[in-house]
Enzyme design. Structure first.
Site, short mmCIF file in Angstrom:
data_model
loop_
_atom_site.label_atom_id
_atom_site.label_comp_id
_atom_site.label_asym_id
_atom_site.label_seq_id
_atom_site.Cartn_x
_atom_site.Cartn_y
_atom_site.Cartn_z
N ARG A 26 -2.74 -3.30 -4.02
CA ARG A 26 -2.84 -4.69 -3.58
C ARG A 26 -2.39 -5.63 -4.69
NH1 ARG A 26 -6.04 -1.46 -0.70
NH2 ARG A 26 -6.73 -2.04 1.38
N SER A 166 -10.79 1.07 9.57
CA SER A 166 -9.69 1.34 8.65
C SER A 166 -9.34 0.09 7.85
CB SER A 166 -8.45 1.81 9.42
OG SER A 166 -7.31 1.71 8.59
N GLN A 168 -6.85 -0.10 5.90
CA GLN A 168 -5.40 -0.27 5.92
C GLN A 168 -4.96 -1.08 7.14
OE1 GLN A 168 -3.90 3.75 5.60
NE2 GLN A 168 -4.39 3.86 3.42
N ASP A 313 -12.89 8.94 1.38
CA ASP A 313 -12.03 9.66 0.43
C ASP A 313 -12.83 10.65 -0.43
OD1 ASP A 313 -9.88 8.28 1.41
OD2 ASP A 313 -9.83 6.81 -0.22
N LYS A 340 -5.67 12.26 7.38
CA LYS A 340 -5.43 11.85 5.98
C LYS A 340 -4.21 12.60 5.44
CE LYS A 340 -8.66 8.82 5.65
NZ LYS A 340 -8.31 7.41 5.51
N ARG A 344 -8.00 17.04 6.62
CA ARG A 344 -8.98 17.42 5.59
C ARG A 344 -10.13 18.26 6.13
NH1 ARG A 344 -8.66 12.01 1.75
NH2 ARG A 344 -6.78 12.73 0.68
C1 S3P Z 1 -7.33 2.78 1.76
C2 S3P Z 1 -8.08 2.87 2.92
C3 S3P Z 1 -8.59 4.13 3.47
C4 S3P Z 1 -8.54 5.25 2.43
C5 S3P Z 1 -7.23 5.28 1.69
C6 S3P Z 1 -7.00 3.97 0.96
C7 S3P Z 1 -6.89 1.45 1.31
O1 S3P Z 1 -7.79 4.53 4.55
O2 S3P Z 1 -8.79 6.49 3.04
O3 S3P Z 1 -7.23 6.34 0.75
O4 S3P Z 1 -6.44 1.32 0.15
O5 S3P Z 1 -6.98 0.50 2.10
P1 S3P Z 1 -8.01 3.94 6.06
O6 S3P Z 1 -7.71 2.51 6.04
O7 S3P Z 1 -7.02 4.69 6.90
O8 S3P Z 1 -9.40 4.23 6.42
#
Ligand code: S3P
Length: 425
Positions: A26, A166, A168, A313, A340, A344
């Protein structure tokens, strides 16, 4: 590369780990978007963050390394430049998904691709909400990379309720929303990591069950200086190794203690872990502190579904802790693990089967019972960095050690893992 590990008798020392991967992605993105010069210290040196840097170099940002600081000269509001070639997100889901939000608001077309693992991961989760904002974004027929984005004349704010937990997906929507005058609202029932909100100063409102996030142009980033706290996800491998090794004590300095990431400490403490926190400070909206870990006797506990997004994670390494703890280890409501860097649930179950443990696999989790074999086991990383490190720890806790195939996967998040181990044993 097959990496052999021998049993560790005891460990002691101090570690300063590289910057948190999620915050580093970010920081690089926001610095590249801001108008002018930003300085980032203790940025993650991972392949994943390198993928983000390469994408933003292609989009016109100037990125240079000055000792331990990275200087980024960003281009300002809607001022990124078209890349002549495809943007390669490598293995990084965060790069592919967050950049899609940013590129949906630019005045040029982009193509995003990635490696084999990332190309199999679901992208409709970001494509659909971005399309509902009017973005001209398309994934492949199977809903995966490559993603194509064309400029849109009618990008608009939305009111959205998260369908899956999520960070992300939430961040992709926020990053498109900060290009618009009207406010986008997002309801999140189950908290996920909130670095995007913290770093952009996005307003949030507490709801009875969850929170509401408000993002608009007001949250567009300005140039900044930041020291990134160390990565708690990388720290968790050393925490579990210390807890389960005899006569051991480790201090991991200046680790991110953001409340959406510390679920691993909470669960381990409930399991009986001797973990203390010292030297807590708050900087740029993010907490950090030293984690002090001592050898402990662990007992398995119930892992509530509400904490799953917070520890998503860390489940591979938590399951290793569970194997050496009293009672059976069980995880459920964690279906996201299947999409993932590897599946996993499969990767963990297959490796524990090789260790002679009894495994019951469910669609959204697994249960482990039994005692690991005394034999030296050859584990598989499945090209997944967190599986590689979790089973390296498993091998270092086992009487006759073990090996991990395709161990180079660790570079995706922590290329210095082996040196860090060497420094404390
Ligand atoms: C992350 C969000 C998580 C995590 C990934 C990093 C991020 O994924 O598992 O390693 O930096 O926003 P998800 O948004 O798919 O849950």
């Amino acid at each position: 590369m097959i990496k052999e590990f021998i049993k560790i008798n005891s460990l002691k020392g101090k570690l300063l780990l590289p910057g948190d991967k999620s915050i580093s992605h970010r920081a690089v993105m926001f610095a590249a978007m801001a108008n002018g010069k930003s300085n980032i210290s203790n940025c993650s040196n991972s392949e994943d963050v390198n993928s983000t840097m390469n994408c933003f170099k292609q989009l016109g940002a100037e990125i240079s390394f000055n000792d331990k600081t990275i200087e980024i000269i960003g281009l300002g509001f809607k001022n990124l430049v078209k890349s002549n070639s495809n943007l390669d997100a490598g293995n990084s889901g965060t790069t592919a998904r967050l950049i899609s939000g940013i590129l949906s608001a630019q005045n040029f077309s982009s193509n995003i691709n990635g490696d084999e693992s990332l190309s199999a991961r679901p992208m409709m989760r970001i494509v659909k909400p971005l399309q509902s904002m009017g973005a001209k974004i398309k994934a492949s027929e199977s809903g995966t990379l490559p993603i194509t984005i064309n400029p849109s004349d009618y990008l608009h704010a939305i009111d959205y309720e998260m369908e899956i937990s999520s960070a992300q997906v939430k961040s992709a929507i926020i990053l498109a929303a900060i290009h618009l005058s009207e406010t986008t609202s997002i309801i999140e029932r189950n908290p996920t990591r909130n670095h995007t909100e913290n770093m952009l100063g996005v307003k949030t409102e507490k709801l009875l069950d969850g929170k509401k996030i408000f993002a608009s142009k007001e949250n567009y980033p300005n140039p900044f200086e930041m020291t990134i706290p160390s990565d708690i996800s990388s720290a968790s491998f050393f925490i579990v190794l210390t807890l389960l090794s005899k006569n051991s004590e480790l201090i991991i300095q200046s680790v991110s203690l953001n409340e959406t990431r510390t679920g691993i400490l909470e669960i381990l403490k409930r399991m009986g872990a001797n973990i203390e926190i010292d030297n807590i400070i708050l900087e740029n909206g993010e907490m950090r502190g030293d984690i002090i870990v001592k050898s402990s006797k662990l007992k398995n506990v119930d892992v509530p579904s509400s904490i799953i997004p917070n520890i998503i994670d860390e489940i591979p390494i938590l399951s290793v802790a569970g194997v050496f703890a009293e009672g059976n280890f069980r995880i459920s409501k964690a279906k996201e693990l299947r999409v993932k860097e590897s599946d996993r649930i499969k990767s963990i179950c297959n490796n524990f089967k090789l260790a002679g443990l009894n495994i019951v696999e469910f669609e959204d989790g697994f249960e482990i019972s039994g005692i690991p074999t005394n034999a030296k086991v050859a584990y598989e990383s499945y090209g997944d960095h967190r599986i590689a490190m979790a089973f390296a720890v498993m091998a270092m806790l086992s009487e006759f050690g073990g090996s991990v195939n395709q161990f180079e996967a660790v570079n995706v998040s922590n290329p210095d893992f082996l040196n860090q181990i060497k420094a404390i044993v």
